[in-house]
Design a protein around this motif. Structure first.
Motif, mmCIF file in Angstrom:
data_model
loop_
_atom_site.group_PDB
_atom_site.id
_atom_site.type_symbol
_atom_site.label_atom_id
_atom_site.label_comp_id
_atom_site.label_asym_id
_atom_site.label_seq_id
_atom_site.Cartn_x
_atom_site.Cartn_y
_atom_site.Cartn_z
ATOM 1 N N PHE A 193 -7.321 14.207 -2.146
ATOM 2 C CA PHE A 193 -6.061 14.771 -1.678
ATOM 3 C C PHE A 193 -5.120 14.938 -2.853
ATOM 4 C CE2 PHE A 193 -7.404 13.042 2.394
ATOM 5 C CZ PHE A 193 -6.991 14.025 3.272
ATOM 6 N N HIS A 194 -4.318 15.988 -2.781
ATOM 7 C CA HIS A 194 -3.202 16.153 -3.711
ATOM 8 C C HIS A 194 -2.006 16.573 -2.878
ATOM 9 C CE1 HIS A 194 -0.668 17.573 -6.982
ATOM 10 N NE2 HIS A 194 -1.421 16.805 -7.765
ATOM 11 N N GLN A 195 -0.927 15.820 -3.005
ATOM 12 C CA GLN A 195 0.292 16.141 -2.268
ATOM 13 C C GLN A 195 0.963 17.319 -2.956
ATOM 14 O OE1 GLN A 195 1.683 15.001 0.594
ATOM 15 N NE2 GLN A 195 3.337 16.459 0.333
ATOM 16 N N SER A 196 0.978 18.454 -2.273
ATOM 17 C CA SER A 196 1.576 19.663 -2.820
ATOM 18 C C SER A 196 3.077 19.471 -2.985
ATOM 19 C CB SER A 196 1.294 20.826 -1.871
ATOM 20 O OG SER A 196 2.032 21.951 -2.235
ATOM 21 N N GLY A 197 3.616 20.021 -4.049
ATOM 22 C CA GLY A 197 5.046 19.897 -4.322
ATOM 23 C C GLY A 197 5.848 21.111 -3.922
ATOM 24 N N ILE B 216 0.867 -1.176 0.000
ATOM 25 C CA ILE B 216 0.000 0.000 0.000
ATOM 26 C C ILE B 216 0.906 1.229 0.000
ATOM 27 C CG2 ILE B 216 -1.743 1.247 1.302
ATOM 28 C CD1 ILE B 216 -2.519 -1.544 2.492
ATOM 29 N N GLN B 217 0.644 2.175 -0.904
ATOM 30 C CA GLN B 217 1.525 3.324 -1.039
ATOM 31 C C GLN B 217 1.123 4.514 -0.181
ATOM 32 O OE1 GLN B 217 1.414 2.783 -5.471
ATOM 33 N NE2 GLN B 217 3.540 3.438 -5.279
ATOM 34 N N VAL B 218 -0.120 4.539 0.276
ATOM 35 C CA VAL B 218 -0.543 5.617 1.170
ATOM 36 C C VAL B 218 -1.485 5.041 2.228
ATOM 37 C CG1 VAL B 218 -2.416 6.375 -0.359
ATOM 38 C CG2 VAL B 218 -1.502 7.959 1.309
ATOM 39 N N LEU C 12 3.695 6.621 2.149
ATOM 40 C CA LEU C 12 3.213 7.846 2.784
ATOM 41 C C LEU C 12 2.190 7.498 3.857
ATOM 42 C CD1 LEU C 12 2.663 10.111 -0.346
ATOM 43 C CD2 LEU C 12 4.739 9.758 1.000
ATOM 44 N N ILE C 13 2.277 8.193 4.970
ATOM 45 C CA ILE C 13 1.360 7.980 6.081
ATOM 46 C C ILE C 13 0.731 9.328 6.417
ATOM 47 C CG2 ILE C 13 1.103 7.172 8.450
ATOM 48 C CD1 ILE C 13 3.943 5.702 7.816
ATOM 49 N N LEU C 14 -0.539 9.465 6.083
ATOM 50 C CA LEU C 14 -1.265 10.704 6.324
ATOM 51 C C LEU C 14 -1.603 10.799 7.804
ATOM 52 C CD1 LEU C 14 -2.620 13.151 4.852
ATOM 53 C CD2 LEU C 14 -4.692 11.744 4.764
ATOM 54 N N ASP C 15 -1.238 11.914 8.425
ATOM 55 C CA ASP C 15 -1.481 12.122 9.850
ATOM 56 C C ASP C 15 -2.054 13.525 10.051
ATOM 57 O OD1 ASP C 15 -1.535 11.607 12.574
ATOM 58 O OD2 ASP C 15 0.642 11.591 12.828
ATOM 59 N N VAL C 16 -2.392 13.847 11.281
ATOM 60 C CA VAL C 16 -2.934 15.148 11.653
ATOM 61 C C VAL C 16 -2.147 15.665 12.850
ATOM 62 C CG1 VAL C 16 -4.971 16.357 12.527
ATOM 63 C CG2 VAL C 16 -5.241 14.535 10.854
ATOM 64 N N VAL C 17 -1.800 16.947 12.798
ATOM 65 C CA VAL C 17 -1.107 17.591 13.915
ATOM 66 C C VAL C 17 -1.761 18.942 14.175
ATOM 67 C CG1 VAL C 17 1.108 16.435 13.522
ATOM 68 C CG2 VAL C 17 0.634 18.622 12.388
ATOM 69 N N PRO C 18 -1.615 19.476 15.386
ATOM 70 C CA PRO C 18 -2.150 20.814 15.662
ATOM 71 C C PRO C 18 -1.473 21.863 14.790
ATOM 72 C CG PRO C 18 -1.531 19.692 17.694
ATOM 73 C CD PRO C 18 -1.007 18.865 16.561
ATOM 74 N N GLY C 19 -2.198 22.906 14.469
ATOM 75 C CA GLY C 19 -1.632 24.002 13.685
ATOM 76 C C GLY C 19 -2.479 24.300 12.468
ATOM 77 N N ARG C 20 -2.084 25.314 11.746
ATOM 78 C CA ARG C 20 -2.820 25.716 10.555
ATOM 79 C C ARG C 20 -2.224 25.031 9.339
ATOM 80 N NH1 ARG C 20 -6.512 29.908 10.844
ATOM 81 N NH2 ARG C 20 -6.140 30.188 8.634
ATOM 82 N N ARG D 245 3.872 11.636 7.079
ATOM 83 C CA ARG D 245 4.995 10.912 7.683
ATOM 84 C C ARG D 245 5.338 9.850 6.644
ATOM 85 N NH1 ARG D 245 5.096 12.795 12.807
ATOM 86 N NH2 ARG D 245 3.118 13.458 13.712
ATOM 87 N N SER D 246 6.471 9.244 6.759
ATOM 88 C CA SER D 246 6.826 8.276 5.722
ATOM 89 C C SER D 246 7.782 7.227 6.240
ATOM 90 C CB SER D 246 7.464 9.005 4.533
ATOM 91 O OG SER D 246 8.666 9.632 4.928
#
Length: 140
Positions: free
Chosen positions: A45-49, A21-23, A97-105, A122-123
């Motif tokens: 989702f689109h991973q911004s470059g 699994i890639q993400v 790629l591991i999609l996570d959530v952290v505090p902040g904008r 995270r990866s």
């Protein structure tokens, strides 16, 4: 926040010998996705470059960000497709790629911006065996 991986694929946990699994996503990311889906409808989702919002996963209403031949879909998270540009994928193709959530904008155009949290990638580097399976499947 709980950082345990959620079951994010239709078939569940990857079987030995299958295509890696890639993400993936943490439980916190899946919880936020479900909240945003309830508010905004179908998502993507689109991973911004880089550029304005740095390199971060951006969450959009499904049909408000157009993808094309220069993008690749890495998979989906809780039914939400996850894309990245082909040129960026060339740098990240050996990475899960591991999609996570952290505090902040988050990114100013990403839907979670008003929630006081942001999506974060995270990866981990795929093993040689996993890369072999990805190549055999035409994924890298």
């Amino acid at each position: 926040m709980d950082h345990v991986m959620a079951d994010v694929t239709p078939v569940g946990i990857e079987a030995r010998g299958s295509v890696p699994i890639q993400v993936l996503a943490t439980d916190a990311a899946v919880e936020l996705i479900r909240k945003l889906r309830a508010q905004h409808g179908e998502l993507m989702f689109h991973q911004s470059g880089g550029c304005c919002d740095g390199s971060s996963p951006m969450c959009y209403p499904r049909n408000e960000f157009l993808t094309g031949d220069s993008d690749v879909q890495l998979g989906s998270v809780d039914g939400v497709p996850f894309y990245m540009s082909k040129s960026q994928f060339e740098y990240w193709k050996h990475t899960q790629l591991i999609l996570d959530v952290v505090p902040g904008r988050g990114g100013m155009f990403s839907l979670e911006n008003s929630e006081g949290v942001r999506f974060l990638i995270r990866s981990r580097i795929f093993t040689d065996e996993e890369i072999h399976r990805l190549r055999a499947a035409g994924r890298v």
